[in-house]
Structure formats: structure tokens, C-alpha cells
Design a protein around this motif. Structure first.
Motif, PDB file in Angstrom:
ATOM      1  N   CYS A   1      48.797  74.546  39.676  1.00 21.74           N
ATOM      2  CA  CYS A   1      49.967  75.359  39.323  1.00 21.74           C
ATOM      3  C   CYS A   1      50.055  76.648  40.142  1.00 21.74           C
ATOM      4  CB  CYS A   1      49.924  75.711  37.839  1.00 21.74           C
ATOM      5  SG  CYS A   1      49.996  74.304  36.732  1.00 21.74           S
TER       6      CYS A   1
ATOM      7  N   LYS B   1      51.548  82.937  42.793  1.00 19.96           N
ATOM      8  CA  LYS B   1      52.715  82.547  42.022  1.00 19.96           C
ATOM      9  C   LYS B   1      52.354  81.356  41.143  1.00 19.96           C
ATOM     10  CE  LYS B   1      57.564  81.157  42.486  1.00 19.96           C
ATOM     11  NZ  LYS B   1      58.658  80.849  43.447  1.00 19.96           N
TER      12      LYS B   1
ATOM     13  N   ASN C   1      53.966  78.757  38.206  1.00 23.33           N
ATOM     14  CA  ASN C   1      55.146  78.242  37.519  1.00 23.33           C
ATOM     15  C   ASN C   1      54.787  78.006  36.054  1.00 23.33           C
ATOM     16  OD1 ASN C   1      57.413  76.984  36.606  1.00 23.33           O
ATOM     17  ND2 ASN C   1      57.298  75.215  37.978  1.00 23.33           N
TER      18      ASN C   1
ATOM     19  N   CYS D   1      54.544  74.544  34.646  1.00 23.96           N
ATOM     20  CA  CYS D   1      53.499  73.653  35.147  1.00 23.96           C
ATOM     21  C   CYS D   1      52.549  73.238  34.032  1.00 23.96           C
ATOM     22  CB  CYS D   1      52.733  74.341  36.274  1.00 23.96           C
ATOM     23  SG  CYS D   1      51.465  73.320  37.048  1.00 23.96           S
TER      24      CYS D   1
END
Length: 382
Positions: A188, A173, A175, A178
Motif C-alpha cells: 500500500c 503515500k 492509499n 488499500c
């Protein structure tokens, strides 16, 4: 420009890539540039590992700009196995500045890739994490955020982002926000579980087309660095082609010169098209390039070939002229020799025919006179 930054002690600047840039080291809350002479390949291996990237692929001075003051005052002596650059041994250096072109610039292999698509610029986004490639979970990524990966893969910008089902269970995952904080990719990424993965299509999806002129064509001389030389009045064929990626599409041959510009378009047949100029004139002299266009993934994509320069000479090809100058006299000489022997043979036949006829006539005359004389003799005797 995107900076790949480690919050601890190392960062790479002045590059859009996640794993390349000019090297800076942090010590005593201050960032310092590093000179090329104080940094070698083993040191680069440690930096790439510390930033979560692959092995170094390029190490060159001033690759990403000149050094900024202050300059790191120690020479690194890494063994290549350390986990951080500041864990390496070092020795004092008397440098207070780097010579022009001697700032340490580093390119590590990328920790991201696109797989399963029609080219390296489209497919499922994967990130190398802890030594293994894992797909990124499908989420609502904006095009601008996904474009970061397209840029550092040298694939242009992102044109589409989507989700697709996958058999993967362990994913990563990321973001998207980030990167706005200029954090490293490693910071991140976090492990997750999902059957949905992220698919990205970048603008530079297509391979580069090729543009060629058949070397065996009459009137076309050997290609120079700047292009081709074609004899005026000869025929010219320019061929455009591209490696098979998608069916269909079209090729546009673009011509530009100092006076004019125009285009020719043909559909792609077997991933190629051929443009014929039956008689070349000075007006055909200029620069040519091939554009391939195709509509896929609900978007129009195009790719341009290199440029081909064509010069039209005002006189016939000198090579062909020389060949003709040598061959034609030989042909004429051969014809004269054949004609001479033919005439000589014919004259000999004409001279031989009257003698034969005369001999035959004499023979016939003798045969005819003989009986007549004999018959006269018989009459006299009677």
C-alpha cells in the motif's frame, strides 16, 4: 480483524495488528497452518522481513488461535538471511495436525509509529520503508482508516486526523482504501514528495494514572495483593497522579461497593490530587479508582487507574495495640520509680531540718544565758 497478507506465500491472521497473527503458508494455491515445532526464531526473522515488518518480538504457540487444517507438512530450516520463507531449506515432517496450543503465532515489531506528539499515541504518522522511517503524506484520511494504525499501536481508535507543514521532501503515500482489500502495508506504500504530512491523534492519548495510599499513615496496614486494610476510626488519604503531559485537567475518585457508588472530584494541581477521609467507617470499604480528564485538541480525553480495594477492620490496628501494650506499662513503671526516689529524697530533707534547728536554738540559748548569769553574779558580789 485486519489481516496482514503477502500476495506471494505468507500471511498472518486473527489480529488487528499489521505485523502479527497466526502464521499460514501458501503452496500449490492452498494456505496451510504451521506448527510451532516446525518454526523457530530464524524462520520468524525471514517472515517479518518478507512482510515488510521489523524483527520478531514474540513467538508463541496458539498466540492467535489454534491451527486450521490443512497443516504444513515440512519443517523450515532458515538461516535468517533469506528474503522469503519458501526460499529456506526444509525437511519432511510427519505431522498432519498441530497439538492444542502449538500453532505458530508470530508478532513482529511494528513498521509504523506516531512521533512528535504528547505521547506515543499522537503525532506525525511515520512508516518504516526500505529500512528508513518516513512520514506519510497528508491527505484526506477518514477516521476509520486512520484508526487501523491506532489499533495496531494499541492506542484505541482515531479521534482526529489532520495535515501539518513539514520540512520533509521525501514522504510516503498510502492509499487508505488499500487496507480494505486486505493487502500488506508494503503493497500500500509508494514514495512521493510533499511538504504536508499526516497527523493522527488516537483515543488512548493519556498515560495511565496511579492511585496510592501513603504507607506511613497510621492505621493502614501493609498492602496486600487485593488492596489495603485500614483500621476503623483512622484517617485515610488516597492520592491520584499522572505523568506530566498536559496542564490542568481534573481527577475523579470513584468509589464502588456492593451497596453504593459515588464520586469525588478535585482539580489537578501539579498533576495530582489528594482525597482525605478523616475518620474511616465500614461505609468506606470498597473499590477505588482514579479517572484523569482533560480537554485538549478540541476533544475530551480520559484515562483510568488500576483499582484499589480498601477493607475497614472493626478493631484498632493490632500492631499499634501491641506497641501500646508494651510501652504503656514501661512508662508507668518508670513513673513509679521516679516517684519513689522523689518521695525518699523529700522525706530525708524533712527529717534533717528539726535537728539543725534544735542545735541552733541551743547555741542561741547558751549565748543568751551566759551574760545573764554573769550579770547576776556581779550583782550578788556587790
Amino acid at each position: 480483524m485486519l489481516n496482514l497478507t503477502c500476495l506471494d506465500s505468507v500471511r498472518l491472521l486473527n489480529s488487528s495488528s499489521l505485523c502479527s497473527g497466526g502464521l499460514q503458508v501458501k503452496s500449490n494455491q492452498r494456505w496451510s497452518s504451521v506448527c510451532e515445532a516446525d518454526f523457530d526464531l530464524q524462520d520468524a526473522e525471514v517472515v517479518c522481513r518478507e512482510l515488510g515488518c521489523g524483527p520478531p518480538s514474540l513467538l508463541r504457540g496458539a498466540l492467535y488461535g489454534e491451527a486450521e487444517a490443512p497443516v504444513w507438512s515440512r519443517e523450515f530450516q532458515c538461516g535468517g538471511h533469506e528474503s522469503a520463507l519458501l526460499d529456506c531449506r526444509s525437511s519432511g515432517s510427519a505431522r498432519s495436525s498441530c497439538s492444542p496450543g502449538k500453532a505458530a503465532g508470530l508478532t513482529c515489531s511494528e513498521p509504523v509509529r506516531l512521533v512528535g506528539g504528547a505521547s506515543r499515541c499522537a503525532g506525525t504518522l511515520e512508516v518504516k520503508h526500505l529500512g528508513e522511517w518516513r512520514p506519510v503524506i497528508g491527505s484526506d484520511w477518514p477516521l476509520k482508516a486512520a484508526g487501523v494504525f491506532c489499533e495496531h499501536l494499541d492506542c484505541g481508535s482515531a479521534v482526529s486526523v489532520g495535515k501539518k507543514k513539514s520540512t520533509y521532501r521525501f514522504v510516503l503515500k498510502i492509499n487508505p482504501d488499500c487496507f480494505k482489500l486486505r493487502s500488506s502495508l508494503r503493497e500500500c506504500v509508494e514514495p512521493s514528495y510533499s511538504s504536508s504530512v499526516l497527523s493522527v491523534t488516537c483515543s488512548d492519548l493519556l498515560a495511565q494514572p496511579s492511585i496510592i495510599v501513603p504507607a506511613s499513615m497510621d492505621g493502614v496496614s501493609e498492602a496486600q495483593q487485593q488492596g489495603l486494610r485500614v483500621s476503623r476510626g483512622s484517617s485515610l488519604t488516597i492520592s491520584c497522579s499522572i505523568q506530566p503531559q498536559f496542564p490542568g485537567g481534573s481527577f475523579q475518585l470513584t468509589f464502588t461497593s456492593s451497596n453504593t457508588a459515588y464520586n469525588y472530584t478535585q482539580p489537578a494541581v501539579n498533576h495530582s490530587a489528594h482525597f482525605l477521609f478523616p475518620v474511616t467507617e465500614p461505609a468506606h470499604q470498597g473499590n477505588y479508582s482514579c479517572f484523569y480528564r482533560v480537554y485538549v485538541f478540541s476533544h475530551n480525553f480520559s484515562s483510568e487507574s488500576r483499582q484499589l480495594s480498601v477493607t475497614v477492620s472493626g478493631h484498632p490496628d493490632p500492631t499499634g495495640f501491641i506497641i501500646r501494650a508494651l510501652v504503656l506499662p514501661l512508662i508507668l513503671l518508670l513513673e513509679n520509680v521516679v516517684l519513689y526516689f522523689y518521695c525518699k529524697a523529700s522525706r530525708g530533707q524533712k527529717l534533717g531540718r528539726p535537728e539543725n534547728n534544735k542545735l541552733v536554738n541551743f547555741g542561741v540559748g547558751a549565748a543568751e544565758e551566759g551574760p545573764a548569769k554573769e550579770e547576776g553574779a556581779h550583782l550578788i558580789s556587790r
